[in-house]
Write a protein that holds these residues in place. Structure first.
Motif, PDB file in Angstrom:
ATOM      1  N   ASN A 404     -33.629  13.356  19.759  1.00 11.14           N
ATOM      2  CA  ASN A 404     -32.785  14.058  18.797  1.00 11.14           C
ATOM      3  C   ASN A 404     -33.491  14.316  17.480  1.00 11.14           C
ATOM      4  OD1 ASN A 404     -30.535  14.421  20.364  1.00 11.14           O
ATOM      5  ND2 ASN A 404     -29.682  12.407  19.886  1.00 11.14           N
ATOM      6  N   LYS A 407     -36.143  20.007  17.756  1.00  7.74           N
ATOM      7  CA  LYS A 407     -35.814  21.062  18.702  1.00  7.74           C
ATOM      8  C   LYS A 407     -37.099  21.853  18.906  1.00  7.74           C
ATOM      9  CE  LYS A 407     -32.709  25.002  19.427  1.00  7.74           C
ATOM     10  NZ  LYS A 407     -31.631  25.841  18.806  1.00  7.74           N
ATOM     11  N   LEU A 428     -34.576  18.213  13.258  1.00  9.44           N
ATOM     12  CA  LEU A 428     -33.119  18.305  13.325  1.00  9.44           C
ATOM     13  C   LEU A 428     -32.429  17.577  12.183  1.00  9.44           C
ATOM     14  CD1 LEU A 428     -32.478  17.956  17.164  1.00  9.44           C
ATOM     15  CD2 LEU A 428     -32.608  20.018  15.768  1.00  9.44           C
TER      16      LEU A 428
END
Length: 543
Positions: A404, A407, A428
């Protein structure tokens, strides 16, 4: 130390193209050589190999100095400003080598005395009037700025290096220089002592406590008490957990889940215990925890925690080493997938004590569920004694790994015998990355032009020499942020026989937070493929 002895060339599975990565290779060699010399276990071959590695590392490290200013940076003169933090790291490692050379009769030919003096002067000239230090260069290790704007952690790190450097140069310095050196040390130590009520992060507390013990400051006991109050005692372990959080989904790791800063903090705590001459029994719970976080190659998560931890482990090992023959028999027992009992023995004796013994246990159909380990003395001696062993689980990952933190996507276009690939990475969170690395597997039958890659992508700080398989690119701190950053490069065909359908990968990771890592797959063939065929069925794409 056997895992280090047997994996000195593979401590980290990261490239070695910048000043800090080279230092990562150099420091463990010095710690290992000192361990072998102090314990009397060095052989002619081990000394020759260590000397070869150290000489090469020194010559490479000196290339990252900014002229003769004493300042160092990750990419040398390609960076506009030298880094106080990296300069401190270099001074510290060089000073440790100089001390080893003095103790054992110049076993290393390269003289680093002048380099240490220049680095020491660079640090002192960079000191603020209140005794603190701030980073004017690129901050690759952002957590060294600590939990406040004043950066107690960075000041502590610089103080540790100053004490180490001054210790090996005072003997050849003029009296006025010695006074100047001591004034800088006292000023930094007094500043840190005045900040005790503002320090809450365990990493900052641990590194500061060690720095003040090394400087023999009068406040060292107060800091030690504060460090002890925030220690975590858990079963047979004792450790200090940094406030740095591990992303929830970074499940694919080289070592047991923790943060690099927690390892570094706990290592500084162990170094403090050694300075205070605490007993081996008091150090053992800390040792257990640190060893449990090692990766299969003997290293840890990032470069800096590995350097500090190996220093702590090597010094602790010297203190625990006994010259006598304390032979032991370790028995590993388990039940395999077929239900049959298995038993394997490993003998540890004087002849093989520095050899890492590995025992492979096949894991099939969720078996074995339990592994039993027992240790007994082989010569009838009485205890207590300690045998340390690691249990490692290694496995392969099918497909892409996702985090996470980023991207990431790509565009691949074919122009005759040339492929053009654009990779875009976006953070992110609002926090930009520190130094980060993009590692691209190049398609079989293709090559890249490194000069073209560097020229066409100004945001790249460095491109590693091409090894025929991987294109490795470095990004400075802050380049990859939530606005995104893209690189474009060409792959040129070198042969007429190309395996287009074979998938390749590219991986991006933050160098100081390598658990923040993402791997994507790319292929030159758009033909669908089956990754899993249902039972009693066929894959329609298999020809």
């Amino acid at each position: 130390m056997s895992s280090v002895t047997n994996n000195i060339e593979n401590l980290l599975t990261q490239p070695y193209g910048c000043g800090e990565q080279n230092l990562m290779n150099l420091a463990p060699d010095i710690y290992l050589l000192k361990f072998l010399l102090v314990t009397g276990t060095a052989t002619d071959d081990s000394k020759r190999q260590a000397k070869e590695y150290i000489e090469k590392g020194l010559q490479t490290q000196l290339q990252f100095e900014h002229g003769l200013t004493g300042g160092y940076s990750a990419f040398g003169t390609n960076d506009k400003v030298a880094s106080l933090w990296l300069t401190s790291a270099v001074a510290r490692v060089f000073a440790q080598l100089a001390r080893l050379n003095n103790e054992y009769g110049n076993i290393i030919d390269t003289n680093v005395s002048d380099a240490i003096t220049r680095a020491k002067h660079f640090m002192i000239y960079s000191q603020n009037k209140n005794g603190s230090f701030t980073e004017n260069g690129i901050v690759f290790h952002p957590d060294m700025q600590g939990g406040s704007a004043e950066g107690e952690a960075l000041t502590s790190y610089a103080l540790i290096s100053l004490v180490e450097a001054v210790g090996v140069t005072n003997g050849v310095s003029r009296p006025t220089t010695v006074t100047w050196n001591q004034k800088a040390i006292t000023l930094a130590a007094d500043y840190l002592a005045s900040r005790i009520s503002f320090m809450n992060d365990p990493f900052v507390v641990c590194i500061t406590t060690y720095a003040l013990h090394l400087a023999k400051h009068q406040s060292k006991d107060s800091f030690f008490n504060k460090m002890e109050q925030i220690a975590i005692n858990e079963d047979v372990y004792k450790y200090w957990e940094s406030s740095q959080k591990i992303p929830d989904n970074t499940v694919f790791q080289m070592s047991a889940p923790t943060s690099a800063l927690s390892i570094e903090a706990t290592s500084y705590a162990l170094l403090t215990y050694i300075l205070r001459d605490n007993s081996n029994e008091a150090r053992l719970p800390i040792l257990r925890w640190l060893i449990s976080k090692r990766n299969p190659n003997g290293g840890f998560i990032s470069t800096q925690d590995t350097i500090v931890c190996l220093e702590a482990l090597s010094r602790a090992s010297v203190g625990m080493y006994k010259p006598g023959d304390y032979s032991a028999i370790v028995t590993i027992s388990y039940s395999g997938a077929d239900g049959k009992a298995q038993s394997i023995m490993a003998n540890i004796n004087k002849e093989n004590e520095n050899i890492l013994q590995r025992i492979d246990i096949p894991y099939q159909n969720n078996a074995p569920s339990t592994v039993f380990v027992t240790a007994n003395t082989a010569n009838g001696g009485s205890g207590p004694s300690t045998v340390i062993f690691d249990v490692g689980l290694q496995y392969n990952i099918k497909g892409e790994t996702l985090a996470n933190c980023f991207k990431m996507w790509h565009i691949l276009q074919e122009f005759g015998t040339r492929l053009e690939m654009t990779i875009t990475i976006m953070a992110l969170s609002e926090n930009a990355t520190s130094m980060s690395i993009l590692d691209v597997e190049i398609a079989a039958g293709y090559t890249v032009d490194l000069e073209e890659v560097a020229t066409n992508n100004s945001q790249i700080s460095r491109v590693d020499p091409y090894n025929g398989k991987n294109l490795i690119m470095y990004f400075n701190s802050g380049v990859v942020n939530n606005n995104g950053s893209s690189v474009t490069f060409n792959m040129y065909a070198t042969s007429g026989s190309l395996t287009k359908a074979y998938p390749r990968s590219y991986t991006f990771y933050d160098y100081y937070f390598p658990n923040c890592r993402q791997t994507n797959i790319y292929t030159l063939d758009t033909t669908p493929t089956c990754t899993k065929v249902p039972k009693f069925s066929v894959c329609p794409y298999v020809k």
